[in-house]
Design an enzyme around this catalytic site. Structure first.
Site, PDB file in Angstrom:
ATOM      1  N   HIS A  13      -8.605   1.553  -5.655  1.00  0.00           N
ATOM      2  CA  HIS A  13      -7.626   0.908  -4.835  1.00  0.00           C
ATOM      3  C   HIS A  13      -6.271   1.220  -4.814  1.00  0.00           C
ATOM      4  O   HIS A  13      -5.890   1.185  -6.118  1.00  0.00           O
ATOM      5  CB  HIS A  13      -7.879  -0.734  -5.092  1.00  0.00           C
ATOM      6  CG  HIS A  13      -9.347  -1.100  -4.552  1.00  0.00           C
ATOM      7  ND1 HIS A  13      -9.868  -1.427  -3.296  1.00  0.00           N
ATOM      8  CD2 HIS A  13     -10.405  -1.205  -5.358  1.00  0.00           C
ATOM      9  CE1 HIS A  13     -10.968  -1.781  -3.288  1.00  0.00           C
ATOM     10  NE2 HIS A  13     -11.341  -1.887  -4.524  1.00  0.00           N
ATOM     11  N   TYR A  20       0.831  -1.114  -0.167  1.00  0.00           N
ATOM     12  CA  TYR A  20       0.208  -0.064   0.108  1.00  0.00           C
ATOM     13  C   TYR A  20       0.748   1.270  -0.077  1.00  0.00           C
ATOM     14  O   TYR A  20       0.257   2.389   0.049  1.00  0.00           O
ATOM     15  CB  TYR A  20      -1.055  -0.189   1.202  1.00  0.00           C
ATOM     16  CG  TYR A  20      -1.826  -1.166   1.121  1.00  0.00           C
ATOM     17  CD1 TYR A  20      -2.814  -1.329   0.057  1.00  0.00           C
ATOM     18  CD2 TYR A  20      -1.905  -2.145   2.368  1.00  0.00           C
ATOM     19  CE1 TYR A  20      -3.481  -2.626   0.046  1.00  0.00           C
ATOM     20  CE2 TYR A  20      -2.556  -3.342   2.419  1.00  0.00           C
ATOM     21  CZ  TYR A  20      -3.642  -3.514   1.178  1.00  0.00           C
ATOM     22  OH  TYR A  20      -4.256  -4.699   1.197  1.00  0.00           O
TER      23      TYR A  20
HETATM   24  C1  DQA Z   1      -7.371  -1.836  -0.695  1.00  0.00           C
HETATM   25  C2  DQA Z   1      -7.379  -3.092  -1.314  1.00  0.00           C
HETATM   26  C3  DQA Z   1      -8.190  -4.077  -0.365  1.00  0.00           C
HETATM   27  O1  DQA Z   1      -8.263  -5.632  -0.776  1.00  0.00           O
HETATM   28  C4  DQA Z   1      -7.692  -3.999   1.124  1.00  0.00           C
HETATM   29  O2  DQA Z   1      -8.309  -4.716   2.214  1.00  0.00           O
HETATM   30  C5  DQA Z   1      -7.440  -2.840   1.598  1.00  0.00           C
HETATM   31  C6  DQA Z   1      -6.960  -1.735   0.764  1.00  0.00           C
HETATM   32  C7  DQA Z   1      -6.498  -0.928  -1.456  1.00  0.00           C
HETATM   33  O3  DQA Z   1      -6.649   0.444  -1.649  1.00  0.00           O
HETATM   34  O4  DQA Z   1      -5.713  -1.526  -2.207  1.00  0.00           O
HETATM   35  O5  DQA Z   1      -7.803  -2.394   2.924  1.00  0.00           O
HETATM   36  O6  DQA Z   1      -8.666  -1.407  -0.684  1.00  0.00           O
END
Ligand code: DQA
Length: 144
Positions: free
Chosen positions: A100, A23
């Site tokens: 995402h 992330y």
């Molecule tokens: C997310 C992807 C999701 O699968 C994960 O649970 C997150 C972050 C992303 O921004 O990449 O909390 O939403």
């Protein structure tokens, strides 16, 4: 002036600490600063919300009707199973883009299921914080 609601879902308050290889190493405050810099350069009014609670996200979506021109939502893990958030987006009648940070098609198999995407205009996944700025930019095109 366009009005856009940006919703960050659960655990995104832990950006920078939670799995930075997936992330990124930016914090939510840094991400919000990039969003607000974009907003002031482009004369767009942005409301930022972060919530760890499904019901609170639904409340924000319901309140958005008639108040915003667009919604950018990162539903976090709710993307993979929240029919409640999906229904709220269907009901709000404001165009919504799902973002995402990571590419949800890589890694855990359960993340490949997205129940929110079908009720959004589109989904951006895997472009890091840039995805949010591209989502905001979408609302400036005449068709949006
Ligand atoms: C997310 C992807 C999701 O699968 C994960 O649970 C997150 C972050 C992303 O921004 O990449 O909390 O939403």
């Amino acid at each position: 002036m366009k009005r856009i609601l940006v919703i960050h879902g659960p655990n995104l308050n832990l950006l920078g600490q939670k799995d930075p290889t997936l992330y990124g190493n930016f914090t939510l405050e840094e991400l919000n600063q990039k969003i607000m810099d974009f907003a002031s350069k482009n004369e767009v009014e942005v409301k930022l919300v972060q919530s760890n609670y499904e019901g609170e996200i639904v409340d924000e979506l319901q309140k958005a009707r008639g108040r915003f021109d667009g919604i950018v939502i990162n539903p976090a893990a709710y993307a993979h199973y929240s029919y409640v958030i999906r229904s709220a987006i269907e009901g709000v009648q404001v165009p919504c883009l799902e973002v995402h940070i990571s590419n949800v098609h890589k890694g855990d198999a359960f993340r490949r299921k997205d129940v929110i995407g079908p009720v959004c205009v589109g989904v951006i996944s895997g472009l890091g914080w840039i995805g949010y700025l591209l989502a905001l930019e979408y609302f400036f095109f005449p068709t949006s």
